[in-house]
Every structure is written in structure tokens, then in C-alpha cells.
Write a protein that holds these residues in place. Structure first.
Motif, PDB file in Angstrom:
ATOM      1  N   PRO A  67       0.803  -1.238   0.000  1.00  0.00           N
ATOM      2  CA  PRO A  67       0.000   0.000   0.000  1.00  0.00           C
ATOM      3  C   PRO A  67       0.831   1.281   0.000  1.00  0.00           C
ATOM      4  O   PRO A  67       0.582   2.167  -0.842  1.00  0.00           O
ATOM      5  N   PRO A  68       1.853   1.404   0.875  1.00  0.00           N
ATOM      6  CA  PRO A  68       2.624   2.656   0.800  1.00  0.00           C
ATOM      7  C   PRO A  68       3.420   2.783  -0.495  1.00  0.00           C
ATOM      8  O   PRO A  68       3.564   3.880  -1.028  1.00  0.00           O
ATOM      9  N   PHE A  69       3.939   1.656  -1.016  1.00  0.00           N
ATOM     10  CA  PHE A  69       4.651   1.709  -2.291  1.00  0.00           C
ATOM     11  C   PHE A  69       3.730   2.202  -3.399  1.00  0.00           C
ATOM     12  O   PHE A  69       4.120   3.040  -4.209  1.00  0.00           O
ATOM     13  N   CYS A  70       2.522   1.681  -3.434  1.00  0.00           N
ATOM     14  CA  CYS A  70       1.569   2.075  -4.477  1.00  0.00           C
ATOM     15  C   CYS A  70       1.141   3.531  -4.339  1.00  0.00           C
ATOM     16  O   CYS A  70       0.861   4.189  -5.334  1.00  0.00           O
ATOM     17  N   GLN A  71       1.085   4.031  -3.096  1.00  0.00           N
ATOM     18  CA  GLN A  71       0.746   5.441  -2.911  1.00  0.00           C
ATOM     19  C   GLN A  71       1.885   6.338  -3.375  1.00  0.00           C
ATOM     20  O   GLN A  71       1.653   7.398  -3.935  1.00  0.00           O
ATOM     21  N   LEU A  72       3.117   5.897  -3.141  1.00  0.00           N
ATOM     22  CA  LEU A  72       4.266   6.693  -3.563  1.00  0.00           C
ATOM     23  C   LEU A  72       4.419   6.691  -5.080  1.00  0.00           C
ATOM     24  O   LEU A  72       4.744   7.722  -5.679  1.00  0.00           O
ATOM     25  N   ASN A  73       4.212   5.512  -5.678  1.00  0.00           N
ATOM     26  CA  ASN A  73       4.356   5.401  -7.121  1.00  0.00           C
ATOM     27  C   ASN A  73       3.560   4.191  -7.592  1.00  0.00           C
ATOM     28  O   ASN A  73       3.922   3.061  -7.303  1.00  0.00           O
ATOM     29  N   SER A  74       2.503   4.450  -8.314  1.00  0.00           N
ATOM     30  CA  SER A  74       1.638   3.356  -8.763  1.00  0.00           C
ATOM     31  C   SER A  74       2.094   2.734 -10.081  1.00  0.00           C
ATOM     32  O   SER A  74       1.411   1.875 -10.628  1.00  0.00           O
ATOM     33  N   ASP A  75       3.256   3.129 -10.585  1.00  0.00           N
ATOM     34  CA  ASP A  75       3.798   2.555 -11.820  1.00  0.00           C
ATOM     35  C   ASP A  75       4.278   1.133 -11.531  1.00  0.00           C
ATOM     36  O   ASP A  75       5.271   0.910 -10.830  1.00  0.00           O
TER      37      ASP A  75
END
Length: 130
Positions: A67-75
Motif C-alpha cells: 500500500p505505501p509503495f503504491c501510494q508513492l508510485n503506482s507505476d
């Protein structure tokens, strides 16, 4: 608590095992939809969605980090890179097979695991008598 680096270290082998078992449907799917992505090793890998779906199912502890990775960068391609999975799985499987061929103790066809367990048990019994 397990660290991200500890989780990340397990991902390539888990992904390779999954890919090896499922490549009979992954390859045609990637081919039919042109979903292959070029890799830095001059190969190709499946699209990020396939890899992320598989690896999060294979490593449930990764769900803490996603979840935090996807919020930082959803690529998805950048996530694959961060997870250390930006490589050609066919090339890596070939390398893995070559490495295993060099180490006969890893070649299950040459080793009877039950016999090894029996021998270890016998050694343990002999050592306990001393």
C-alpha cells in the motif's frame, strides 16, 4: 517483524518457481496481448500486473509494504524494479538449472532423500550411544 530486505530476498525464487509452473499459460497470454516488457538483461518479462499478482499471493508479508509503495508510485514497472523482479524469468531459470547441474547434491534425481534421513537418524543414534 520481518524487514523489507528480508522479504525482497525471497521474491526472485518464489517468482521463478511460480513462472516455471505457470509459463504454459503466461507465455501465450503475454504473446497474445503483447504484454511482454523488455529487461535490462536483453530479455523480456511478463507485465507488472501478472508478476505483482503472483508475488503478493506467494508472499503474504509483502502486503504490508505494497500500500505505501503504491501510494508513492503506482507505476507497476517501477514496483517490479524495486522488488528486484525486473529480469527475464526464462534466462534466470536456465541459469538456475545450470547451477543445479553443477551441484549434484541439489539434483534430486541423484539423491534419495528418505535414505539421507535414515542415515542421519542412524548417525544420531550412534552418537547418542557414545
Amino acid at each position: 517483524m520481518i524487514t523489507f530486505e528480508e522479504i525482497k530476498a525471497t521474491l526472485p525464487n518464489k517468482w521463478l518457481d511460480y513462472y516455471q509452473i505457470n509459463r504454459s499459460w503466461i507465455k501465450p497470454l503475454m504473446d497474445s496481448r503483447s504484454w511482454w516488457r523488455k529487461t535490462t538483461d536483453d530479455g523480456k518479462r511478463p507485465c507488472a500486473d501478472i508478476i505483482l499478482g503472483a508475488i503478493t499471493a506467494l508472499e503474504p508479508k509483502l502486503s504490508i509494504w505494497m500500500p505505501p509503495f503504491c501510494q508513492l508510485n503506482s507505476d507497476g514497472d517501477k514496483l517490479i524494479d524495486v522488488l528486484g523482479l525486473h529480469f527475464d524469468p526464462d534466462k534466470e531459470l536456465t541459469k538456475r538449472e545450470e547451477e543445479r547441474a553443477k551441484l549434484p547434491q541439489l539434483n534430486s534425481s541423484e539423491i534419495d532423500e528418505i535414505e539421507i534421513i535414515r542415515q542421519l537418524n542412524n548417525l544420531a543414534k550412534e552418537n547418542s550411544k557414545l
